[in-house]
Design a protein around this motif. Structure first.
Motif, PDB file in Angstrom:
ATOM      1  N   ALA A   1      -8.219   6.606  -3.244  1.00  0.00           N
ATOM      2  CA  ALA A   1      -9.279   5.860  -3.363  1.00  0.00           C
ATOM      3  C   ALA A   1      -9.437   5.198  -4.786  1.00  0.00           C
ATOM      4  CB  ALA A   1     -10.638   6.551  -3.153  1.00  0.00           C
ATOM      5  N   LEU A   2      -9.142   5.916  -5.797  1.00  0.00           N
ATOM      6  CA  LEU A   2      -8.824   5.340  -7.083  1.00  0.00           C
ATOM      7  C   LEU A   2      -7.877   4.396  -7.251  1.00  0.00           C
ATOM      8  CD1 LEU A   2      -9.957   5.568 -10.076  1.00  0.00           C
ATOM      9  CD2 LEU A   2      -8.408   7.121 -10.427  1.00  0.00           C
ATOM     10  N   ALA A   3      -6.821   4.665  -6.648  1.00  0.00           N
ATOM     11  CA  ALA A   3      -5.698   3.567  -6.929  1.00  0.00           C
ATOM     12  C   ALA A   3      -6.031   2.296  -5.933  1.00  0.00           C
ATOM     13  CB  ALA A   3      -4.407   4.081  -6.232  1.00  0.00           C
ATOM     14  N   VAL A   4      -6.473   2.429  -4.690  1.00  0.00           N
ATOM     15  CA  VAL A   4      -6.970   1.329  -4.049  1.00  0.00           C
ATOM     16  C   VAL A   4      -8.091   0.375  -4.884  1.00  0.00           C
ATOM     17  CG1 VAL A   4      -8.295   0.616  -1.942  1.00  0.00           C
ATOM     18  CG2 VAL A   4      -6.266   2.286  -2.071  1.00  0.00           C
ATOM     19  N   ASN A   5      -8.983   1.033  -5.583  1.00  0.00           N
ATOM     20  CA  ASN A   5     -10.099   0.624  -6.364  1.00  0.00           C
ATOM     21  C   ASN A   5      -9.260  -0.222  -7.411  1.00  0.00           C
ATOM     22  OD1 ASN A   5     -12.143   0.273  -8.504  1.00  0.00           O
ATOM     23  ND2 ASN A   5     -13.460   0.846  -6.946  1.00  0.00           N
TER      24      ASN A   5
ATOM     25  N   VAL B   1       0.697  -1.221   0.145  1.00  0.00           N
ATOM     26  CA  VAL B   1      -0.166   0.075  -0.094  1.00  0.00           C
ATOM     27  C   VAL B   1       0.912   1.296  -0.104  1.00  0.00           C
ATOM     28  CG1 VAL B   1      -1.841   1.298   1.264  1.00  0.00           C
ATOM     29  CG2 VAL B   1      -1.861  -1.293   1.162  1.00  0.00           C
ATOM     30  N   ALA B   2       1.835   1.243   0.767  1.00  0.00           N
ATOM     31  CA  ALA B   2       3.039   2.438   0.805  1.00  0.00           C
ATOM     32  C   ALA B   2       3.559   2.535  -0.788  1.00  0.00           C
ATOM     33  CB  ALA B   2       4.051   2.131   1.754  1.00  0.00           C
ATOM     34  N   ARG B   3       3.929   1.795  -1.270  1.00  0.00           N
ATOM     35  CA  ARG B   3       4.243   1.729  -2.897  1.00  0.00           C
ATOM     36  C   ARG B   3       3.011   2.152  -3.737  1.00  0.00           C
ATOM     37  NH1 ARG B   3       6.127  -3.793  -2.492  1.00  0.00           N
ATOM     38  NH2 ARG B   3       8.045  -3.919  -1.472  1.00  0.00           N
ATOM     39  N   LEU B   4       1.955   1.731  -3.400  1.00  0.00           N
ATOM     40  CA  LEU B   4       0.712   2.354  -4.022  1.00  0.00           C
ATOM     41  C   LEU B   4       0.563   3.877  -3.780  1.00  0.00           C
ATOM     42  CD1 LEU B   4      -1.663   1.363  -5.973  1.00  0.00           C
ATOM     43  CD2 LEU B   4      -3.094   1.182  -3.815  1.00  0.00           C
ATOM     44  N   LEU B   5       0.721   4.073  -2.709  1.00  0.00           N
ATOM     45  CA  LEU B   5       0.622   5.830  -2.485  1.00  0.00           C
ATOM     46  C   LEU B   5       1.807   6.590  -3.045  1.00  0.00           C
ATOM     47  CD1 LEU B   5      -0.024   5.346   1.434  1.00  0.00           C
ATOM     48  CD2 LEU B   5      -1.708   5.950  -0.317  1.00  0.00           C
ATOM     49  N   VAL B   6       3.130   5.953  -3.080  1.00  0.00           N
ATOM     50  CA  VAL B   6       4.092   6.803  -3.612  1.00  0.00           C
ATOM     51  C   VAL B   6       3.888   6.866  -5.175  1.00  0.00           C
ATOM     52  CG1 VAL B   6       6.618   6.712  -4.024  1.00  0.00           C
ATOM     53  CG2 VAL B   6       5.767   6.189  -1.703  1.00  0.00           C
ATOM     54  N   THR B   7       3.425   5.597  -5.810  1.00  0.00           N
ATOM     55  CA  THR B   7       3.168   5.658  -7.195  1.00  0.00           C
ATOM     56  C   THR B   7       2.002   6.539  -7.651  1.00  0.00           C
ATOM     57  OG1 THR B   7       4.186   3.556  -7.141  1.00  0.00           O
ATOM     58  CG2 THR B   7       3.082   4.068  -9.050  1.00  0.00           C
TER      59      THR B   7
ATOM     60  N   LEU C   1       0.558   9.076  -6.165  1.00  0.00           N
ATOM     61  CA  LEU C   1       0.488  10.327  -5.748  1.00  0.00           C
ATOM     62  C   LEU C   1       1.714  11.042  -6.156  1.00  0.00           C
ATOM     63  CD1 LEU C   1      -0.948  10.222  -1.990  1.00  0.00           C
ATOM     64  CD2 LEU C   1      -2.151  10.733  -4.043  1.00  0.00           C
ATOM     65  N   ASP C   2       2.542  10.046  -6.824  1.00  0.00           N
ATOM     66  CA  ASP C   2       3.858  10.757  -7.379  1.00  0.00           C
ATOM     67  C   ASP C   2       4.756  11.533  -6.480  1.00  0.00           C
ATOM     68  OD1 ASP C   2       5.563  11.023  -9.343  1.00  0.00           O
ATOM     69  OD2 ASP C   2       4.835  12.839 -10.287  1.00  0.00           O
ATOM     70  N   LEU C   3       4.764  10.776  -5.094  1.00  0.00           N
ATOM     71  CA  LEU C   3       5.701  11.262  -4.005  1.00  0.00           C
ATOM     72  C   LEU C   3       7.066  11.221  -4.339  1.00  0.00           C
ATOM     73  CD1 LEU C   3       3.236   9.963  -1.212  1.00  0.00           C
ATOM     74  CD2 LEU C   3       3.143  12.304  -2.227  1.00  0.00           C
ATOM     75  N   GLU C   4       7.834  12.191  -4.991  1.00  0.00           N
ATOM     76  CA  GLU C   4       9.171  11.970  -5.429  1.00  0.00           C
ATOM     77  C   GLU C   4       9.851  12.042  -4.251  1.00  0.00           C
ATOM     78  OE1 GLU C   4       9.673  15.270  -7.887  1.00  0.00           O
ATOM     79  OE2 GLU C   4       8.468  14.466  -9.566  1.00  0.00           O
ATOM     80  N   ASP C   5       9.816  12.684  -3.129  1.00  0.00           N
ATOM     81  CA  ASP C   5      10.685  13.022  -2.150  1.00  0.00           C
ATOM     82  C   ASP C   5      10.521  11.802  -1.035  1.00  0.00           C
ATOM     83  OD1 ASP C   5      11.758  15.030  -3.218  1.00  0.00           O
ATOM     84  OD2 ASP C   5      10.415  16.535  -2.252  1.00  0.00           O
ATOM     85  N   VAL C   6       9.770  10.688  -1.383  1.00  0.00           N
ATOM     86  CA  VAL C   6       9.383   9.799  -0.241  1.00  0.00           C
ATOM     87  C   VAL C   6       9.571   8.429  -0.685  1.00  0.00           C
ATOM     88  CG1 VAL C   6       7.342   8.787   1.312  1.00  0.00           C
ATOM     89  CG2 VAL C   6       7.529  11.337   0.747  1.00  0.00           C
ATOM     90  N   ALA C   7      10.225   7.381   0.012  1.00  0.00           N
ATOM     91  CA  ALA C   7      10.586   6.334  -0.207  1.00  0.00           C
ATOM     92  C   ALA C   7       9.226   5.461   0.496  1.00  0.00           C
ATOM     93  CB  ALA C   7      11.635   5.857   0.163  1.00  0.00           C
ATOM     94  N   ALA C   8       8.789   4.156  -0.277  1.00  0.00           N
ATOM     95  CA  ALA C   8       7.770   3.621   0.289  1.00  0.00           C
ATOM     96  C   ALA C   8       8.056   3.105   1.591  1.00  0.00           C
ATOM     97  CB  ALA C   8       7.212   2.412  -0.432  1.00  0.00           C
TER      98      ALA C   8
END
Length: 93
Positions: free
Chosen positions: A54-58, A11-17, A19-26
């Motif tokens: 929500a969209l990514a989790v779906n 789920v952390a990888r999903l969030l990073v990917t 949301l395009d969280l460039e400064d955060v590693a999963a």
């Protein structure tokens, strides 16, 4: 730092990917740290990010998160709470 479970790591990888969280590693996302809000230890996400999550989790898990669900503040509170919700919903399906 608390250890991430396998699902929390996914789920952390999903969030990073998603949301395009460039400064955060999963693996750096603390499972019990707040996802939203101005707190120093939070990811600082906002309501638009919640829609993206929500969209990514779906798409990834086939679980629908409704915008009008009163439990959303608890579901989206932390990586651990979001992962636990996904796990419960998958088990119930």
């Amino acid at each position: 730092m608390s250890e991430q479970s396998d699902l929390e790591r996914d789920v952390a990888r999903l969030l990073v990917t998603s949301l395009d969280l460039e400064d955060v590693a999963a693996e750096e996302i603390e499972p019990d740290a707040p996802l939203f809000g101005p707190e120093v230890d939070s990811l600082g996400l906002d309501s638009i990010d919640a829609l993206e999550i929500a969209l990514a989790v779906n798409q990834a898990y086939g679980i629908e998160l409704r915008a009008d669900d009163e439990a959303n503040s608890k579901i989206f509170a932390t990586l651990r709470s979001l992962s636990a919700y996904i796990e419960r919903e998958r088990a119930a399906a």
